[in-house]
Design an enzyme around this catalytic site. Sequence first.
Site, PDB file in Angstrom:
ATOM      1  N   ARG A   8      -4.529   7.324  -1.010  1.00 45.78           N
ATOM      2  CA  ARG A   8      -3.945   6.121  -1.596  1.00 45.78           C
ATOM      3  C   ARG A   8      -2.698   6.558  -2.365  1.00 45.78           C
ATOM      4  NH1 ARG A   8      -8.579   3.419  -5.147  1.00 45.78           N
ATOM      5  NH2 ARG A   8      -6.957   1.860  -5.508  1.00 45.78           N
ATOM      6  N   HIS A   9      -1.854   5.601  -2.718  1.00 44.30           N
ATOM      7  CA  HIS A   9      -0.700   5.861  -3.578  1.00 44.30           C
ATOM      8  C   HIS A   9      -1.172   6.385  -4.935  1.00 44.30           C
ATOM      9  CE1 HIS A   9      -1.972   2.254  -5.709  1.00 44.30           C
ATOM     10  NE2 HIS A   9      -2.192   1.746  -4.500  1.00 44.30           N
ATOM     11  N   ASN A  15      -2.567  -0.948 -11.453  1.00 50.04           N
ATOM     12  CA  ASN A  15      -3.908  -0.339 -11.476  1.00 50.04           C
ATOM     13  C   ASN A  15      -4.393  -0.226 -12.917  1.00 50.04           C
ATOM     14  OD1 ASN A  15      -3.066   1.977  -8.811  1.00 50.04           O
ATOM     15  ND2 ASN A  15      -4.318   0.131  -8.668  1.00 50.04           N
ATOM     16  N   ARG A  79       4.811   1.378  -4.531  1.00 51.41           N
ATOM     17  CA  ARG A  79       3.920   2.433  -5.026  1.00 51.41           C
ATOM     18  C   ARG A  79       3.655   3.547  -4.005  1.00 51.41           C
ATOM     19  NH1 ARG A  79       1.414  -2.548  -4.510  1.00 51.41           N
ATOM     20  NH2 ARG A  79      -0.706  -2.710  -3.684  1.00 51.41           N
ATOM     21  N   GLU A 102      -1.077  -3.136   1.819  1.00 54.38           N
ATOM     22  CA  GLU A 102      -2.420  -3.517   1.370  1.00 54.38           C
ATOM     23  C   GLU A 102      -2.781  -4.907   1.880  1.00 54.38           C
ATOM     24  OE1 GLU A 102      -5.151  -2.808   0.953  1.00 54.38           O
ATOM     25  OE2 GLU A 102      -5.723  -2.359  -1.106  1.00 54.38           O
ATOM     26  N   HIS A 170      -3.113   2.242   0.935  1.00 53.54           N
ATOM     27  CA  HIS A 170      -3.803   1.481  -0.106  1.00 53.54           C
ATOM     28  C   HIS A 170      -5.310   1.479   0.160  1.00 53.54           C
ATOM     29  CE1 HIS A 170       0.163  -0.129  -1.246  1.00 53.54           C
ATOM     30  NE2 HIS A 170       0.397   0.027   0.048  1.00 53.54           N
TER      31      HIS A 170
HETATM   32  O1  G3H Z   1      -5.660  -5.019  -3.786  1.00 54.33           O
HETATM   33  C1  G3H Z   1      -6.670  -4.821  -3.167  1.00 54.33           C
HETATM   34  C2  G3H Z   1      -7.764  -3.911  -3.546  1.00 54.33           C
HETATM   35  O2  G3H Z   1      -7.379  -2.579  -3.547  1.00 54.33           O
HETATM   36  C3  G3H Z   1      -8.860  -4.185  -2.573  1.00 54.33           C
HETATM   37  O3  G3H Z   1     -10.098  -3.673  -2.908  1.00 54.33           O
HETATM   38  O4  G3H Z   1     -11.280  -4.923  -1.050  1.00 54.33           O
HETATM   39  O5  G3H Z   1     -12.573  -3.649  -2.811  1.00 54.33           O
HETATM   40  O6  G3H Z   1     -11.383  -5.780  -3.386  1.00 54.33           O
HETATM   41  P1  G3H Z   1     -11.402  -4.545  -2.520  1.00 54.33           P
END
Ligand code: G3H
Length: 218
Positions: A8-9, A15, A79, A102, A170
């Site tokens: 990931r970034h 975050n 990012r 993402e 992401h």
């Molecule tokens: O912005 C999106 C999140 O990194 C997604 O994570 O699918 O567990 O909600 P998630």
Amino acid sequence: PRCIWLTRHGESTDNLIGKIGGDAPLSGRGKKYGDCLSRFIQHQRQENEKSRRVEAEAGMAISPLRERTVAVWTSMLTRTKETVEGFDPKEYDIKHIRFLNEIYAGICEGLSYSQIENEYPEEFEARRVNKLFYRYPGMGGESYLDVIQRLNPLIIEMERMTSDLLIVTHRVVLRILLGYLMDIDRSKMPEMDVHLHTLYCVEPKPHGTVVKKYRWDE
Ligand code: G3H
């Protein structure tokens, strides 16, 4: 490819405050992770180069001549681009690819999970019950299944590569790519643990796929 690196970034400013979506820059820590990542990959390249030379000198170049280039793919978001700023474009073939963006959270972009729960309790519950199929409402909103779909052409391209490859992306995209490479059922992908500042090295071998995991130790 001989080896696919995936991460990931680095940590973004969003975050830090728990917001999803958007296009935030890296935090100070996130930048440090990027620096460390570029040094680490550079070191790996040098080690590969050394073993290639040793093989050639011994007249034992049994492995096919490895390409020296490492391709670096990021998403189009700030990012991931900032995470690879330490990579020299003269030495790495760097590409920014929209398919690696993402999951798009539609009306929930820029919110935290607790804000989503307060403002859109039904949506929050619907996603909790079926995260794989749940599509965020609003223009361009996506589900995990939509992201799996858009990644298909990229996976074909990834399989065709002969050079090593580093993918900086992401959380959702990483879960799907790792899940695919490790042959994990798609229903399990939305719950996979993929932490920030963790680098995966996936090597396809005749006896199966070998996955190594490196955690950045600040
Ligand atoms: O912005 C999106 C999140 O990194 C997604 O994570 O699918 O567990 O909600 P998630």
